[in-house]
Design a protein around this motif. Structure first.
Motif, PDB file in Angstrom:
ATOM      1  N   MET A 228       5.971  10.848   4.601  1.00 30.32           N
ATOM      2  CA  MET A 228       5.888   9.436   5.021  1.00 30.32           C
ATOM      3  C   MET A 228       5.789   8.562   3.778  1.00 30.32           C
ATOM      4  O   MET A 228       4.998   8.833   2.885  1.00 30.32           O
ATOM      5  CB  MET A 228       4.655   9.215   5.900  1.00 30.32           C
ATOM      6  N   ASN A 229       6.557   7.496   3.685  1.00 28.71           N
ATOM      7  CA  ASN A 229       6.584   6.622   2.526  1.00 28.71           C
ATOM      8  C   ASN A 229       5.444   5.603   2.598  1.00 28.71           C
ATOM      9  O   ASN A 229       5.234   4.964   3.642  1.00 28.71           O
ATOM     10  CB  ASN A 229       7.927   5.899   2.452  1.00 28.71           C
ATOM     11  N   PRO A 230       4.692   5.384   1.469  1.00 25.96           N
ATOM     12  CA  PRO A 230       3.557   4.439   1.479  1.00 25.96           C
ATOM     13  C   PRO A 230       4.065   2.999   1.520  1.00 25.96           C
ATOM     14  O   PRO A 230       5.186   2.701   1.102  1.00 25.96           O
ATOM     15  CB  PRO A 230       2.845   4.754   0.168  1.00 25.96           C
ATOM     16  N   PRO A 231       3.207   2.040   1.955  1.00 22.57           N
ATOM     17  CA  PRO A 231       3.612   0.630   1.993  1.00 22.57           C
ATOM     18  C   PRO A 231       3.543  -0.001   0.588  1.00 22.57           C
ATOM     19  O   PRO A 231       2.769   0.413  -0.269  1.00 22.57           O
ATOM     20  CB  PRO A 231       2.605  -0.004   2.938  1.00 22.57           C
ATOM     21  N   CYS A 232       4.311  -1.032   0.366  1.00 21.66           N
ATOM     22  CA  CYS A 232       4.315  -1.766  -0.919  1.00 21.66           C
ATOM     23  C   CYS A 232       3.071  -2.628  -1.013  1.00 21.66           C
ATOM     24  O   CYS A 232       2.605  -3.215  -0.030  1.00 21.66           O
ATOM     25  CB  CYS A 232       5.598  -2.611  -1.010  1.00 21.66           C
TER      26      CYS A 232
ATOM     27  N   PRO B 179       7.810  -0.057   3.485  1.00 25.02           N
ATOM     28  CA  PRO B 179       7.799   1.296   2.920  1.00 25.02           C
ATOM     29  C   PRO B 179       8.481   1.331   1.548  1.00 25.02           C
ATOM     30  O   PRO B 179       9.476   0.640   1.312  1.00 25.02           O
ATOM     31  CB  PRO B 179       8.570   2.122   3.950  1.00 25.02           C
ATOM     32  N   VAL B 180       7.909   2.117   0.647  1.00 28.45           N
ATOM     33  CA  VAL B 180       8.451   2.269  -0.702  1.00 28.45           C
ATOM     34  C   VAL B 180       9.066   3.653  -0.807  1.00 28.45           C
ATOM     35  O   VAL B 180       8.375   4.663  -0.648  1.00 28.45           O
ATOM     36  CB  VAL B 180       7.349   2.076  -1.765  1.00 28.45           C
ATOM     37  N   TYR B 181      10.351   3.695  -1.112  1.00 33.60           N
ATOM     38  CA  TYR B 181      11.051   4.968  -1.222  1.00 33.60           C
ATOM     39  C   TYR B 181      10.916   5.516  -2.638  1.00 33.60           C
ATOM     40  O   TYR B 181      10.750   4.763  -3.598  1.00 33.60           O
ATOM     41  CB  TYR B 181      12.521   4.797  -0.824  1.00 33.60           C
ATOM     42  N   PRO B 182      11.001   6.840  -2.790  1.00 31.27           N
ATOM     43  CA  PRO B 182      10.764   7.445  -4.101  1.00 31.27           C
ATOM     44  C   PRO B 182      11.671   6.918  -5.201  1.00 31.27           C
ATOM     45  O   PRO B 182      11.259   6.820  -6.366  1.00 31.27           O
ATOM     46  CB  PRO B 182      11.007   8.929  -3.848  1.00 31.27           C
ATOM     47  N   THR B 183      12.889   6.525  -4.883  1.00 27.40           N
ATOM     48  CA  THR B 183      13.817   6.077  -5.927  1.00 27.40           C
ATOM     49  C   THR B 183      13.432   4.722  -6.527  1.00 27.40           C
ATOM     50  O   THR B 183      13.838   4.387  -7.629  1.00 27.40           O
ATOM     51  CB  THR B 183      15.239   5.978  -5.338  1.00 27.40           C
TER      52      THR B 183
ATOM     53  N   CYS C 129       1.055   2.014  -9.595  1.00 28.16           N
ATOM     54  CA  CYS C 129       0.208   1.286 -10.560  1.00 28.16           C
ATOM     55  C   CYS C 129      -0.893   0.557  -9.813  1.00 28.16           C
ATOM     56  O   CYS C 129      -0.698   0.078  -8.677  1.00 28.16           O
ATOM     57  CB  CYS C 129       1.077   0.304 -11.357  1.00 28.16           C
ATOM     58  N   LEU C 130      -2.062   0.411 -10.446  1.00 28.79           N
ATOM     59  CA  LEU C 130      -3.216  -0.295  -9.881  1.00 28.79           C
ATOM     60  C   LEU C 130      -3.618   0.283  -8.528  1.00 28.79           C
ATOM     61  O   LEU C 130      -3.970  -0.469  -7.593  1.00 28.79           O
ATOM     62  CB  LEU C 130      -2.921  -1.801  -9.754  1.00 28.79           C
ATOM     63  N   ASP C 131      -3.533   1.601  -8.395  1.00 34.92           N
ATOM     64  CA  ASP C 131      -3.910   2.320  -7.177  1.00 34.92           C
ATOM     65  C   ASP C 131      -3.057   1.903  -5.980  1.00 34.92           C
ATOM     66  O   ASP C 131      -3.501   1.975  -4.826  1.00 34.92           O
ATOM     67  CB  ASP C 131      -5.400   2.127  -6.845  1.00 34.92           C
ATOM     68  N   LYS C 132      -1.859   1.392  -6.263  1.00 30.84           N
ATOM     69  CA  LYS C 132      -0.946   0.999  -5.190  1.00 30.84           C
ATOM     70  C   LYS C 132       0.471   1.440  -5.546  1.00 30.84           C
ATOM     71  O   LYS C 132       0.769   1.809  -6.686  1.00 30.84           O
ATOM     72  CB  LYS C 132      -0.988  -0.524  -4.969  1.00 30.84           C
ATOM     73  N   TYR C 133       1.340   1.320  -4.563  1.00 27.95           N
ATOM     74  CA  TYR C 133       2.755   1.569  -4.764  1.00 27.95           C
ATOM     75  C   TYR C 133       3.502   0.254  -4.613  1.00 27.95           C
ATOM     76  O   TYR C 133       3.184  -0.573  -3.734  1.00 27.95           O
ATOM     77  CB  TYR C 133       3.279   2.597  -3.750  1.00 27.95           C
ATOM     78  N   TRP C 134       4.521   0.068  -5.470  1.00 31.61           N
ATOM     79  CA  TRP C 134       5.237  -1.198  -5.506  1.00 31.61           C
ATOM     80  C   TRP C 134       6.752  -0.944  -5.510  1.00 31.61           C
ATOM     81  O   TRP C 134       7.227   0.026  -6.097  1.00 31.61           O
ATOM     82  CB  TRP C 134       4.870  -2.015  -6.745  1.00 31.61           C
ATOM     83  N   HIS C 135       7.488  -1.860  -4.886  1.00 31.53           N
ATOM     84  CA  HIS C 135       8.919  -1.928  -5.143  1.00 31.53           C
ATOM     85  C   HIS C 135       9.109  -2.485  -6.547  1.00 31.53           C
ATOM     86  O   HIS C 135       8.285  -3.283  -7.021  1.00 31.53           O
ATOM     87  CB  HIS C 135       9.625  -2.852  -4.130  1.00 31.53           C
ATOM     88  N   LYS C 136      10.167  -2.111  -7.203  1.00 31.29           N
ATOM     89  CA  LYS C 136      10.401  -2.629  -8.557  1.00 31.29           C
ATOM     90  C   LYS C 136      10.519  -4.148  -8.536  1.00 31.29           C
ATOM     91  O   LYS C 136      10.068  -4.829  -9.444  1.00 31.29           O
ATOM     92  CB  LYS C 136      11.665  -2.007  -9.134  1.00 31.29           C
ATOM     93  N   GLY C 137      11.119  -4.703  -7.509  1.00 30.20           N
ATOM     94  CA  GLY C 137      11.241  -6.150  -7.423  1.00 30.20           C
ATOM     95  C   GLY C 137       9.947  -6.838  -7.020  1.00 30.20           C
ATOM     96  O   GLY C 137       9.758  -8.033  -7.285  1.00 30.20           O
ATOM     97  N   CYS C 138       9.050  -6.098  -6.358  1.00 29.30           N
ATOM     98  CA  CYS C 138       7.771  -6.693  -5.925  1.00 29.30           C
ATOM     99  C   CYS C 138       6.692  -6.618  -7.008  1.00 29.30           C
ATOM    100  O   CYS C 138       5.653  -7.294  -6.895  1.00 29.30           O
ATOM    101  CB  CYS C 138       7.281  -5.996  -4.669  1.00 29.30           C
ATOM    102  N   PHE C 139       6.935  -5.792  -8.020  1.00 30.61           N
ATOM    103  CA  PHE C 139       5.938  -5.674  -9.087  1.00 30.61           C
ATOM    104  C   PHE C 139       6.120  -6.850 -10.044  1.00 30.61           C
ATOM    105  O   PHE C 139       6.825  -6.788 -11.042  1.00 30.61           O
ATOM    106  CB  PHE C 139       6.114  -4.337  -9.819  1.00 30.61           C
ATOM    107  N   SER C 140       5.471  -7.973  -9.721  1.00 30.15           N
ATOM    108  CA  SER C 140       5.617  -9.230 -10.475  1.00 30.15           C
ATOM    109  C   SER C 140       4.258  -9.914 -10.584  1.00 30.15           C
ATOM    110  O   SER C 140       3.277  -9.542  -9.926  1.00 30.15           O
ATOM    111  CB  SER C 140       6.628 -10.158  -9.788  1.00 30.15           C
ATOM    112  N   CYS C 141       4.205 -10.957 -11.429  1.00 32.97           N
ATOM    113  CA  CYS C 141       2.956 -11.710 -11.637  1.00 32.97           C
ATOM    114  C   CYS C 141       2.526 -12.347 -10.337  1.00 32.97           C
ATOM    115  O   CYS C 141       3.343 -12.951  -9.615  1.00 32.97           O
ATOM    116  CB  CYS C 141       3.161 -12.764 -12.720  1.00 32.97           C
TER     117      CYS C 141
END
Length: 229
Positions: free
Chosen positions: A1-5, A11-15, A20-32
């Motif tokens: 099961m894929n974790p939430p962003c 859902p965040v897919y492995p690719t 980071c910061l004890d969470k999972y992020w989409h590359k586009g969502c990892f922003s200031c």
């Protein structure tokens, strides 16, 4: 099961997953969290499990400590300890009578200034004492002042005889000696109790000039030894 962003909760897919910061992020969502500038693992700064850029990273500040009963107890205990320590130091230094002052450059400068002031005062007192020592004695000054104020009296030789008279001339003052007085200087007259003094003139406080009818001599006499008649 894929974790939430951590940003969009999708859902965040492995690719495309960033952990980071004890969470999972989409590359586009990892922003200031403030300006939404895209971040990477090399330039992000985390605060309360949120990513920030260097410009918008929250600055830490002091927080106000609440006066809880425990904090008040600790504060009171600290004050009691300070008072006990102060009393202990006071008792130790009570009999010494002085405290040691560190010889700092500022203290040396003040000490030098005080020494210079003391030297100046000493020289002033020394010069004043020289002036006082060069002045004539008090009795000579008094005689000079009387001579300057009554030149007609001291122009006559000391002990000059005055003509005997039964009564003083018109306008003159007559005094009678209450006590006997022995002349101490050549310009004074000797008195015996009951002598009449003719042509008496006051000179200054305490002294007069007149002629002893009994001896016929003129000179100074003490004013408190005679009375007017």
């Amino acid at each position: 099961m894929n974790p939430p962003c951590g940003r969009c909760n999708k859902p965040v897919y492995p690719t495309e997953k960033i952990n980071c910061l004890d969470k999972y992020w989409h590359k586009g969502c990892f922003s200031c969290d403030v300006c939404k500038m895209a971040l990477s693992m090399n330039n992000y700064k985390g605060f309360e499990k949120k990513p920030y850029c260097s410009m918008h990273y929250p600055k830490t500040s002091f927080t106000i400590v609440t006066d809880t009963p425990e904090n008040l107890r600790l504060k009171q205990q600290s004050q009691l300890n300070s008072q006990a320590l102060y009393k202990e130091k006071f008792e130790k230094n009570k009999g010494k009578g002085f405290s040691v002052v560190v010889d700092t450059p500022e203290m040396q400068r003040l000490k030098k200034t005080q020494d210079q002031i003391s030297n100046i005062k000493y020289h002033e007192e020394f010069e004043k004492s020289k002036i006082r020592s060069d002045a004539p004695p008090p009795e000579n000054r008094q005689e000079q002042e009387m001579q300057s104020s009554h030149p007609e009296i001291f122009s006559q030789p000391a002990g000059q005889m005055c003509p005997a008279a039964a009564s003083p001339p018109s306008g003159g003052k007559c005094y009678q000696a209450l006590y006997s007085y022995t002349a101490a200087e050549a310009d004074e007259v000797t008195l015996q109790e009951g002598d009449l003094i003719l042509d008496v003139e006051p000179i200054d406080e305490g002294w007069m000039f007149g002629c002893n009818q009994r001896t016929g001599k003129k000179g100074m006499l003490p004013a408190n030894y005679v009375r007017p008649v």
